[in-house]
Design an enzyme around this catalytic site. Sequence first.
Site, PDB file in Angstrom:
ATOM      1  N   GLU A 139       0.818  -1.223   0.000  1.00 38.58           N
ATOM      2  CA  GLU A 139       0.000   0.000   0.000  1.00 38.58           C
ATOM      3  C   GLU A 139       0.851   1.272   0.000  1.00 38.58           C
ATOM      4  OE1 GLU A 139      -1.410   1.716   3.535  1.00 38.58           O
ATOM      5  OE2 GLU A 139      -1.135  -0.105   4.721  1.00 38.58           O
ATOM      6  N   LYS A 182      -2.861  -1.549  14.954  1.00 42.07           N
ATOM      7  CA  LYS A 182      -2.075  -0.614  15.723  1.00 42.07           C
ATOM      8  C   LYS A 182      -2.567  -0.575  17.151  1.00 42.07           C
ATOM      9  CE  LYS A 182      -2.513   1.466  12.111  1.00 42.07           C
ATOM     10  NZ  LYS A 182      -2.949   2.415  11.105  1.00 42.07           N
TER      11      LYS A 182
HETATM   12  N1  PSU Z   1      -0.099   0.697   9.036  1.00 39.87           N
HETATM   13  C1  PSU Z   1       1.017   1.428   9.203  1.00 39.87           C
HETATM   14  N2  PSU Z   1       0.981   2.734   8.868  1.00 39.87           N
HETATM   15  C2  PSU Z   1      -0.138   3.293   8.316  1.00 39.87           C
HETATM   16  C3  PSU Z   1      -1.317   2.515   8.141  1.00 39.87           C
HETATM   17  C4  PSU Z   1      -1.232   1.213   8.519  1.00 39.87           C
HETATM   18  O1  PSU Z   1       2.032   0.920   9.645  1.00 39.87           O
HETATM   19  O2  PSU Z   1      -0.088   4.469   7.986  1.00 39.87           O
HETATM   20  C5  PSU Z   1      -2.546   3.081   7.460  1.00 39.87           C
HETATM   21  C6  PSU Z   1      -3.101   1.952   6.580  1.00 39.87           C
HETATM   22  O3  PSU Z   1      -3.150   2.440   5.265  1.00 39.87           O
HETATM   23  C7  PSU Z   1      -4.486   1.707   7.127  1.00 39.87           C
HETATM   24  C8  PSU Z   1      -4.829   3.077   7.585  1.00 39.87           C
HETATM   25  O4  PSU Z   1      -5.356   1.182   6.162  1.00 39.87           O
HETATM   26  O5  PSU Z   1      -3.640   3.491   8.250  1.00 39.87           O
HETATM   27  C9  PSU Z   1      -6.067   3.102   8.466  1.00 39.87           C
HETATM   28  O6  PSU Z   1      -6.568   4.394   8.533  1.00 39.87           O
HETATM   29  P1  PSU Z   1      -8.027   4.706   9.117  1.00 39.87           P
HETATM   30  O7  PSU Z   1      -7.923   4.394  10.581  1.00 39.87           O
HETATM   31  O8  PSU Z   1      -8.279   6.153   8.843  1.00 39.87           O
HETATM   32  O9  PSU Z   1      -8.973   3.803   8.394  1.00 39.87           O
END
Ligand code: PSU
Length: 289
Positions: free
Chosen positions: A15, A149
């Site tokens: 991604e 996370k």
């Molecule tokens: N994992 C990481 N760094 C990131 C993300 C995931 O180590 O920046 C990103 C991924 O793209 C994930 C997103 O899909 O954060 C989730 O964001 P939100 O909580 O706004 O859906």
Amino acid sequence: MEMINRAGLNAVGLETTLLVHGVPRGQGERLARELSEIVREAGAMPAFVGIFHGRGVVGMDFNELNEVLLEEHIEKANSANMGVLMHRGQHGATTVSATMELCAAAGVRVFATGGIGGVHKGYGERWDVSSDLAALARFPVAVVASGVKSLLDVTATREVLETLGVPVVGFRTERFPAFYLRDGGCSVDAVFGDEGELARYLAAELRRTGRGILVANPIAESDEIARRDWDRWIAEAEKRVGGADGRNVTPRLLAALHEVSGGATLRANLALVRGNAKLAGALAVTMGS
Ligand code: PSU
Ligand code: MN
């Protein structure tokens, strides 16, 4: 869907939100090159996914990646807003949900990232649940990640995955990992100890259900962050980003964490992404095309 599909045999999706919003500015290209190398070493083919001039691209080249990485502001694209960016001919960095959607359209069955999005803390008062969870229930892609996370509500996220019927399988772990921590406090549906067997299960399950699978691959013990340090850093980071909401929450919290930890969370983040790219590469090779 109007897209460019350059994914070939043994492709591993990667991604672009991770590169654009997940690491400090200026470090995205190096990480991209490293991940490419790791996937290639496993005998697989890296396929960076993003939106470039309004087109979904699976297998972005470094010219395209650099154009996106150098841009002042790049929109974070999930399943909900990616179509608007396409319609308007803009660039977009794809999160797990948007990347899964494009991978599925391109026939890419394995995708590696750091951690997926999930249920944010405090959902009783303010509902914030990542579209990544719904995407896992919709798109037939195996996502290799180190859980969610630890800044999210890990247990609630695990429960939503259960509700959606998303298989969560641990690679050499019985515990659902929480990014920087090997044990996020809940369990997985099944443990696989062997890459070959895991790959065979994934291929069969993707075919059987047409839905996604989460492969939980914990951070290496040597790179794990101590619980005590983590509790201190997350408390401080949460204070700093108090006002953030919506799509800004995750990138702001990550950036604040990297700052208050003196770079320790960034190092751990990079370590676990590398581990996931390596496992995804091995799985892609065994699963074939
Ligand atoms: N994992 C990481 N760094 C990131 C993300 C995931 O180590 O920046 C990103 C991924 O793209 C994930 C997103 O899909 O954060 C989730 O964001 P939100 O909580 O706004 O859906
Ligand atoms: Mn959100």
